[in-house]
Design a protein around this motif. Structure first.
Motif, PDB file in Angstrom:
ATOM      1  N   ASN A 167       0.620  -1.112   0.235  1.00 34.35           N
ATOM      2  CA  ASN A 167      -0.060   0.185   0.245  1.00 34.35           C
ATOM      3  C   ASN A 167       1.150   1.370  -0.201  1.00 34.35           C
ATOM      4  O   ASN A 167       1.864   1.197   0.699  1.00 34.35           O
ATOM      5  CB  ASN A 167      -0.570   0.495   1.323  1.00 34.35           C
ATOM      6  CG  ASN A 167      -1.640   0.581   1.367  1.00 34.35           C
ATOM      7  OD1 ASN A 167      -1.143   2.376   1.212  1.00 34.35           O
ATOM      8  ND2 ASN A 167      -3.254   0.679   1.507  1.00 34.35           N
ATOM      9  N   THR A 168       0.468   2.355  -1.144  1.00 34.06           N
ATOM     10  CA  THR A 168       1.036   3.088  -1.330  1.00 34.06           C
ATOM     11  C   THR A 168       1.549   4.562   0.180  1.00 34.06           C
ATOM     12  O   THR A 168       2.178   5.175   0.454  1.00 34.06           O
ATOM     13  CB  THR A 168       1.091   3.957  -2.233  1.00 34.06           C
ATOM     14  OG1 THR A 168      -0.443   4.713  -2.393  1.00 34.06           O
ATOM     15  CG2 THR A 168       1.345   3.246  -4.137  1.00 34.06           C
ATOM     16  N   SER A 169      -0.077   4.028   1.253  1.00 36.81           N
ATOM     17  CA  SER A 169       0.308   5.665   2.075  1.00 36.81           C
ATOM     18  C   SER A 169       0.768   4.453   3.491  1.00 36.81           C
ATOM     19  O   SER A 169       0.615   5.235   4.327  1.00 36.81           O
ATOM     20  CB  SER A 169      -0.989   5.441   2.146  1.00 36.81           C
ATOM     21  OG  SER A 169      -1.953   4.108   2.760  1.00 36.81           O
ATOM     22  N   ASN A 170       1.811   3.923   3.393  1.00 31.57           N
ATOM     23  CA  ASN A 170       1.715   3.300   4.670  1.00 31.57           C
ATOM     24  C   ASN A 170       3.676   3.221   4.214  1.00 31.57           C
ATOM     25  O   ASN A 170       4.357   3.131   4.652  1.00 31.57           O
ATOM     26  CB  ASN A 170       1.822   2.022   4.913  1.00 31.57           C
ATOM     27  CG  ASN A 170       0.366   0.961   4.932  1.00 31.57           C
ATOM     28  OD1 ASN A 170      -0.674   1.896   5.792  1.00 31.57           O
ATOM     29  ND2 ASN A 170      -0.154   0.342   4.359  1.00 31.57           N
ATOM     30  N   ASN A 171       3.895   3.475   6.005  1.00 37.67           N
ATOM     31  CA  ASN A 171       5.418   3.870   6.207  1.00 37.67           C
ATOM     32  C   ASN A 171       6.282   2.992   6.398  1.00 37.67           C
ATOM     33  O   ASN A 171       5.402   2.141   7.416  1.00 37.67           O
ATOM     34  CB  ASN A 171       5.724   5.340   7.394  1.00 37.67           C
ATOM     35  CG  ASN A 171       4.656   6.679   6.930  1.00 37.67           C
ATOM     36  OD1 ASN A 171       4.454   6.881   5.727  1.00 37.67           O
ATOM     37  ND2 ASN A 171       4.132   7.291   8.744  1.00 37.67           N
ATOM     38  N   LEU A 172       7.125   3.149   6.188  1.00 41.96           N
ATOM     39  CA  LEU A 172       8.473   2.036   6.966  1.00 41.96           C
ATOM     40  C   LEU A 172       9.353   2.017   8.086  1.00 41.96           C
ATOM     41  O   LEU A 172      10.100   3.352   7.912  1.00 41.96           O
ATOM     42  CB  LEU A 172       9.072   1.030   5.576  1.00 41.96           C
ATOM     43  CG  LEU A 172      10.683   0.788   6.303  1.00 41.96           C
ATOM     44  CD1 LEU A 172       9.869  -1.152   6.710  1.00 41.96           C
ATOM     45  CD2 LEU A 172      11.780   0.799   5.284  1.00 41.96           C
ATOM     46  N   SER A 173       9.131   1.411   9.362  1.00 40.45           N
ATOM     47  CA  SER A 173       9.645   1.661  10.331  1.00 40.45           C
ATOM     48  C   SER A 173      10.236   0.720  10.731  1.00 40.45           C
ATOM     49  O   SER A 173      10.494  -0.172  10.458  1.00 40.45           O
ATOM     50  CB  SER A 173       8.337   3.011  10.886  1.00 40.45           C
ATOM     51  OG  SER A 173       8.107   1.448  11.268  1.00 40.45           O
ATOM     52  N   GLY A 174      11.461   1.286  11.884  1.00 40.38           N
ATOM     53  CA  GLY A 174      11.811  -0.089  12.306  1.00 40.38           C
ATOM     54  C   GLY A 174      13.037   0.136  13.133  1.00 40.38           C
ATOM     55  O   GLY A 174      13.267   1.238  13.318  1.00 40.38           O
ATOM     56  N   SER A 175      13.625  -0.342  13.068  1.00 37.98           N
ATOM     57  CA  SER A 175      15.134   0.207  14.036  1.00 37.98           C
ATOM     58  C   SER A 175      16.922  -0.737  13.306  1.00 37.98           C
ATOM     59  O   SER A 175      16.679  -1.659  12.223  1.00 37.98           O
ATOM     60  CB  SER A 175      15.458  -0.788  14.886  1.00 37.98           C
ATOM     61  OG  SER A 175      14.386  -0.229  16.085  1.00 37.98           O
ATOM     62  N   ILE A 176      17.630  -0.059  13.300  1.00 34.05           N
ATOM     63  CA  ILE A 176      18.986  -0.476  12.685  1.00 34.05           C
ATOM     64  C   ILE A 176      20.235  -0.492  13.453  1.00 34.05           C
ATOM     65  O   ILE A 176      20.212   0.463  14.704  1.00 34.05           O
ATOM     66  CB  ILE A 176      19.451   0.516  11.010  1.00 34.05           C
ATOM     67  CG1 ILE A 176      20.171   0.323  10.348  1.00 34.05           C
ATOM     68  CG2 ILE A 176      19.279   2.095  11.754  1.00 34.05           C
ATOM     69  CD1 ILE A 176      20.609   0.391   9.395  1.00 34.05           C
ATOM     70  N   CYS A 177      20.732  -1.233  13.282  1.00 35.11           N
ATOM     71  CA  CYS A 177      22.431  -1.212  13.707  1.00 35.11           C
ATOM     72  C   CYS A 177      23.849  -1.607  13.206  1.00 35.11           C
ATOM     73  O   CYS A 177      23.126  -2.072  12.382  1.00 35.11           O
ATOM     74  CB  CYS A 177      22.199  -2.018  15.189  1.00 35.11           C
ATOM     75  SG  CYS A 177      21.921  -3.766  14.985  1.00 35.11           S
ATOM     76  N   VAL A 178      24.928  -0.987  13.392  1.00 32.56           N
ATOM     77  CA  VAL A 178      25.627  -1.376  12.510  1.00 32.56           C
ATOM     78  C   VAL A 178      26.990  -2.108  13.828  1.00 32.56           C
ATOM     79  O   VAL A 178      26.934  -1.402  14.864  1.00 32.56           O
ATOM     80  CB  VAL A 178      26.604  -0.602  11.843  1.00 32.56           C
ATOM     81  CG1 VAL A 178      28.052  -0.844  11.042  1.00 32.56           C
ATOM     82  CG2 VAL A 178      25.459   0.233  10.955  1.00 32.56           C
ATOM     83  N   THR A 179      27.801  -3.705  13.789  1.00 34.14           N
ATOM     84  CA  THR A 179      28.350  -3.778  14.197  1.00 34.14           C
ATOM     85  C   THR A 179      29.667  -5.137  13.919  1.00 34.14           C
ATOM     86  O   THR A 179      29.566  -4.496  12.170  1.00 34.14           O
ATOM     87  CB  THR A 179      27.534  -5.191  15.418  1.00 34.14           C
ATOM     88  OG1 THR A 179      27.168  -5.901  13.816  1.00 34.14           O
ATOM     89  CG2 THR A 179      26.911  -5.058  15.721  1.00 34.14           C
TER      90      THR A 179
END
Length: 157
Positions: free
Chosen positions: A141-153
């Motif tokens: 669906n084009t009206s939904n945001n993408l969210s989450g968490s990121i980390c670099v190890t």
């Protein structure tokens, strides 16, 4: 009355703290994306790629499938070791790609389904070189945001 006021102040403090720690990503890697620091421990940074219903990605990773929508960017400076990039808690299909320049020089790419909720990739770094990490919302669906968490190890060798 004082107890209620203390609770309200406490709630406002944590609301500001948690909202301030999340990053809403821009759709442009050339305007100083937020910088991440690679370490031996995963320190998650929240992100949100706001979707306006248009396909406005600057680059499409070689692994990406489906329709491209908005993308978000981070940078990280290499130290000569391999880096492990991890996305967690994602709510939409996404591609995760690393570039040696702003949207150019792809080094690694992986496709992640929102149902999986997480995904990762590993890539080699050169000491002092800035790498661009793209999180791109794919399909749906084009009206939904993408969210989450990121980390670099930095994985143990």
């Amino acid at each position: 009355m004082i107890k209620i006021l203390e609770k309200v102040i406490y709630q406002i403090y944590f609301l500001i703290l948690f909202v301030g720690l999340g990053y809403s990503q821009t759709n442009n890697c050339s305007t100083a994306p937020p910088s991440l620091t690679a370490s031996s421990v995963c320190t998650n940074t929240a992100f949100s790629v706001n979707e306006d219903g248009t396909s406005s990605a600057e680059a499409n990773g070689s692994c990406a499938t489906g329709t491209a929508y908005s993308d978000g960017w981070f940078t990280v400076v290499g130290n000569g070791s391999s880096y492990f990039v991890n996305l967690s808690g994602i709510n939409r299909d996404a591609s995760l790609a690393v570039y040696s320049g702003c949207g150019t020089g792809e080094i690694a790419c992986t496709m992640i389904t929102g149902a999986a909720g997480s995904g990762s990739l590993i890539f080699p770094t050169t000491n002092g070189l800035t790498y661009y990490i793209q999180i791109q919302r794919r399909s749906g669906n084009t009206s939904n945001n993408l969210s989450g968490s990121i980390c670099v190890t930095i994985p143990n060798d």
